[in-house]
Scaffold this motif. Structure first.
Motif, mmCIF file in Angstrom:
data_model
loop_
_atom_site.group_PDB
_atom_site.id
_atom_site.type_symbol
_atom_site.label_atom_id
_atom_site.label_comp_id
_atom_site.label_asym_id
_atom_site.label_seq_id
_atom_site.Cartn_x
_atom_site.Cartn_y
_atom_site.Cartn_z
ATOM 1 N N ARG A 95 0.842 -1.195 0.000
ATOM 2 C CA ARG A 95 0.000 0.000 0.000
ATOM 3 C C ARG A 95 0.882 1.252 0.000
ATOM 4 N NH1 ARG A 95 -2.259 -3.700 3.229
ATOM 5 N NH2 ARG A 95 -1.748 -2.690 5.222
ATOM 6 N N GLN A 96 1.507 1.475 -1.149
ATOM 7 C CA GLN A 96 2.416 2.604 -1.267
ATOM 8 C C GLN A 96 1.670 3.875 -1.677
ATOM 9 O OE1 GLN A 96 5.171 0.354 -3.987
ATOM 10 N NE2 GLN A 96 6.742 1.167 -2.621
ATOM 11 N N TYR A 97 2.254 5.004 -1.296
ATOM 12 C CA TYR A 97 1.676 6.293 -1.670
ATOM 13 C C TYR A 97 2.798 7.310 -1.831
ATOM 14 C CZ TYR A 97 2.348 7.746 3.228
ATOM 15 O OH TYR A 97 2.888 8.066 4.466
ATOM 16 N N LEU A 98 2.493 8.376 -2.522
ATOM 17 C CA LEU A 98 3.442 9.455 -2.754
ATOM 18 C C LEU A 98 3.175 10.579 -1.765
ATOM 19 C CD1 LEU A 98 5.655 10.568 -4.801
ATOM 20 C CD2 LEU A 98 3.738 11.819 -5.856
ATOM 21 N N ARG A 99 4.235 11.074 -1.122
ATOM 22 C CA ARG A 99 4.108 12.285 -0.308
ATOM 23 C C ARG A 99 4.627 13.457 -1.127
ATOM 24 N NH1 ARG A 99 6.827 11.586 5.028
ATOM 25 N NH2 ARG A 99 4.842 10.586 5.578
ATOM 26 N N ILE A 100 3.772 14.442 -1.324
ATOM 27 C CA ILE A 100 4.144 15.646 -2.060
ATOM 28 C C ILE A 100 4.419 16.745 -1.047
ATOM 29 C CG2 ILE A 100 3.440 17.364 -3.775
ATOM 30 C CD1 ILE A 100 1.621 15.246 -5.003
ATOM 31 N N GLY A 101 5.680 17.034 -0.822
ATOM 32 C CA GLY A 101 6.093 18.104 0.071
ATOM 33 C C GLY A 101 7.022 19.027 -0.670
#
Length: 569
Positions: free
Chosen positions: A538-544
């Protein structure tokens, strides 16, 4: 009370008077007006439409066609009825000026009208030999506020990309979502407005340079819920080809309702109408002006402070011979594979509704009430059924506050803010992402928006600076929101780079069904490696400040919610 509600961008009473034109939208005449050679003109299957010119933040000139009626004015006998599509225009449609907002509280100078079923189309080239991907944006606002006008959904960032942008109005609150659960008002007229707008796009968008076979429906908050519902609605099947759901979901806690009769009664009582039957309610509400209906909105928020955030929602329609928008609870449709599956991008922000803690903790009466009347207040503030057990209410309190009594301090502020965000947005979005990655045959991309830039939908009263990544904040980098924020200049290195990244992600997803870069011509995405979410990984992208990939977004926090609302993914 209204001023505080505006604070979250759920109302538009502080929109000001940036766009005050009172010219009727989509106005047609028996004979064409004198048309300046500088005005863009397009010939659609529905008729001839005249627009105007705009420029992007990077100086690119593009065509704007605003305030085009896609359905007959929903007034008189058409109030509380499904939309009646306009199939053909007589004369030249003047789409050179901004149309109105649908009825809601607003300053006297702001253009509001019940004749508001309008569509806006922005294109870099209406004669493009190769059709461009279309982004169809459904505005936020809890199904009771906001608009698709250019001051709330400005095209000046996305039109630096080769896309056609469509924004729409749909009926709000009682006018759009009155549902008595019977044949008089089965519900979902606001959603049916959206469907008719999508059908209009299918018919006409090629005349604006858009590809009717490459439409991405997008939305934030109520718009995000709308996107998911279109995927399971029989009315919307085949009208779009990708979906982007930002910060809200129709799944997660209680099943969808079959009516909103309590809100119909409340609306009747607010406007001094009889409430003893649906026929009496509807008959009386037809006699009220749209301004009375729109301006009555603040009176719905009287249960605890300004809670709950959510009021009107689409419903599962009972069968009365009508074309039904929603025929089953969306979670059940997803699990049964009864959906129009398309590549899907899903997101939530790091802090969502964290600011909701401040008005409670800084008001001694509200603070004492939440501490002493938790049994009553928790279902209201955190949008749960009033029938939820005392055991589960206590379990929720223990998970977020431990044994601590809430106080006006940093510990309580963080805990209560997180509870508001998780209950209203975080957990429902978590459920949607987990359902979709298991049951959709298409790719699902999940992201957390964590960037804290120069502006936010919550800025500290003392410093006027952002303190978190709040609900709606990713919209700041996709649309010009001129009603509230300045345009992000190209010279603003911090935020300008994120505009480039976010618009590139949307462009790639709209064109290819995958946000990742396809070649070296997108340096703003050179370090993007965004894997799709799967049930096992369950991967996700963090946009910072930059991109980073992580696993199991906030899942430790959501364990208590899955105990209260067990999920059969």
């Amino acid at each position: 009370m209204l001023a505080r509600c505006v604070f979250v961008c759920l109302f538009v009473a502080v929109l000001g008077c940036r766009s005050n034109s009172h010219e009727k939208p989509g106005k047609t005449n028996g004979s064409p007006k004198t048309v300046s050679s500088e005005d863009p003109i397009t010939m659609t299957p529905s008729g001839t439409i005249r627009g105007s010119w705009m420029r992007t933040r990077r100086g690119r000139q593009f065509q704007a066609y605003r305030g085009i009626r896609y359905a007959e004015p929903p007034v008189g006998e058409l109030r509380f009825q499904p939309p009646k599509p306009i199939l053909q225009y007589q004369g030249v449609v003047d789409a050179s000026k901004e149309g109105p907002a649908c009825p809601l509280p607003a300053p006297p100078t702001y253009y509001v009208d019940e004749d508001c079923l309008t569509i806006n189309v922005y294109t870099p080239n209406n004669n493009s030999t190769k059709p461009l991907p279309v982004i169809f944006f459904i505005h936020a606002g809890g199904f009771y506020s906001m608009t698709g006008r250019s001051d709330l959904a400005g095209p000046h960032y996305l039109l630096d990309r080769d896309v056609v942008l469509v924004t729409i109005n749909y009926r709000l609150a009682t006018l759009g979502f009155l549902s008595t659960g019977d044949a008089l008002a089965p519900g979902n007229n606001g959603m049916k407005d959206q469907v008719v707008a999508l059908r209009w796009v299918q018919k006409n968008i090629r005349a604006f340079g858009g590809d009717p076979g490459l439409i991405t429906i997008t939305g934030c908050s109520a718009g995000s819920i709308s996107v998911m519902l279109h995927m399971v609605s029989p009315m919307s099947k085949g009208l779009f080809h990708r979906g982007i759901s930002m910060s809200a979901s129709p799944t997660g806690k209680e099943s969808s309702r079959y009516d909103m009769y309590d809100l119909a009664v409340k609306q009747a009582e607010i406007l001094n109408c009889p409430s003893n039957s649906s026929a009496a309610i509807i008959s009386c509400l037809r006699t009220k002006s749209f301004k009375e209906l729109g301006d009555s909105l603040p009176k719905f928020f009287d249960q605890f402070g300004f809670d709950p955030v959510g009021l009107w929602m689409p419903v599962v329609e009972r069968e009365f011979g009508q074309e039904r928008f929603l025929v089953k609870d969306p979670a059940e449709s997803i699990k049964a594979g009864e959906m129009y599956a398309v590549p899907h991008m899903i997101s939530q922000t790091t802090d969502e509704f964290f600011w909701k803690a401040f008005p409670v903790l800084k008001n001694q009466t509200l603070l004492d009430t939440m501490n002493n009347e938790w049994e009553r207040v928790a279902p209201i503030s955190f949008q749960m059924s009033p029938n939820i057990s005392s055991e589960n209410k206590l379990k929720l309190r223990q998970a977020y506050f431990g044994d601590k009594t809430l106080a006006n301090d940093d510990v309580s502020t963080k805990a209560l803010g997180r509870l508001y965000g998780d209950s209203i947005i975080g957990f429902p979005v978590h459920v949607m992402a987990n359902l979709m990655c298991r049951h959709s045959p298409q790719k699902v991309f999940y992201y957390e928006f964590a960037h804290v830039g120069n502006h936010s939908h919550y800025e500290a009263p003392t410093t006027k600076k952002p303190v978190g990544a709040a609900h709606h904040d990713d919209l700041i980098y996709l649309f010009t929101l001129s009603y509230r924020f300045p345009t992000i200049e190209v010279s603003d290195t911090l935020d300008s780079k994120l505009v480039d990244k976010m618009t590139a992600i949307w462009y790639n997803f709209a064109k290819y069904g995958d946000p990742n870069p396809v070649n070296a011509s997108q340096p703003e995405l050179s370090n993007l490696r965004w894997p799709p979410m799967t049930s096992d990984v369950r991967q996700y992208l963090r946009i910072g400040g930059d991109f980073s990939v992580h696993e199991k977004m906030f899942e430790n926090r959501f364990k208590v919610w899955e105990e209260i609302y067990p999920q059969d993914y």
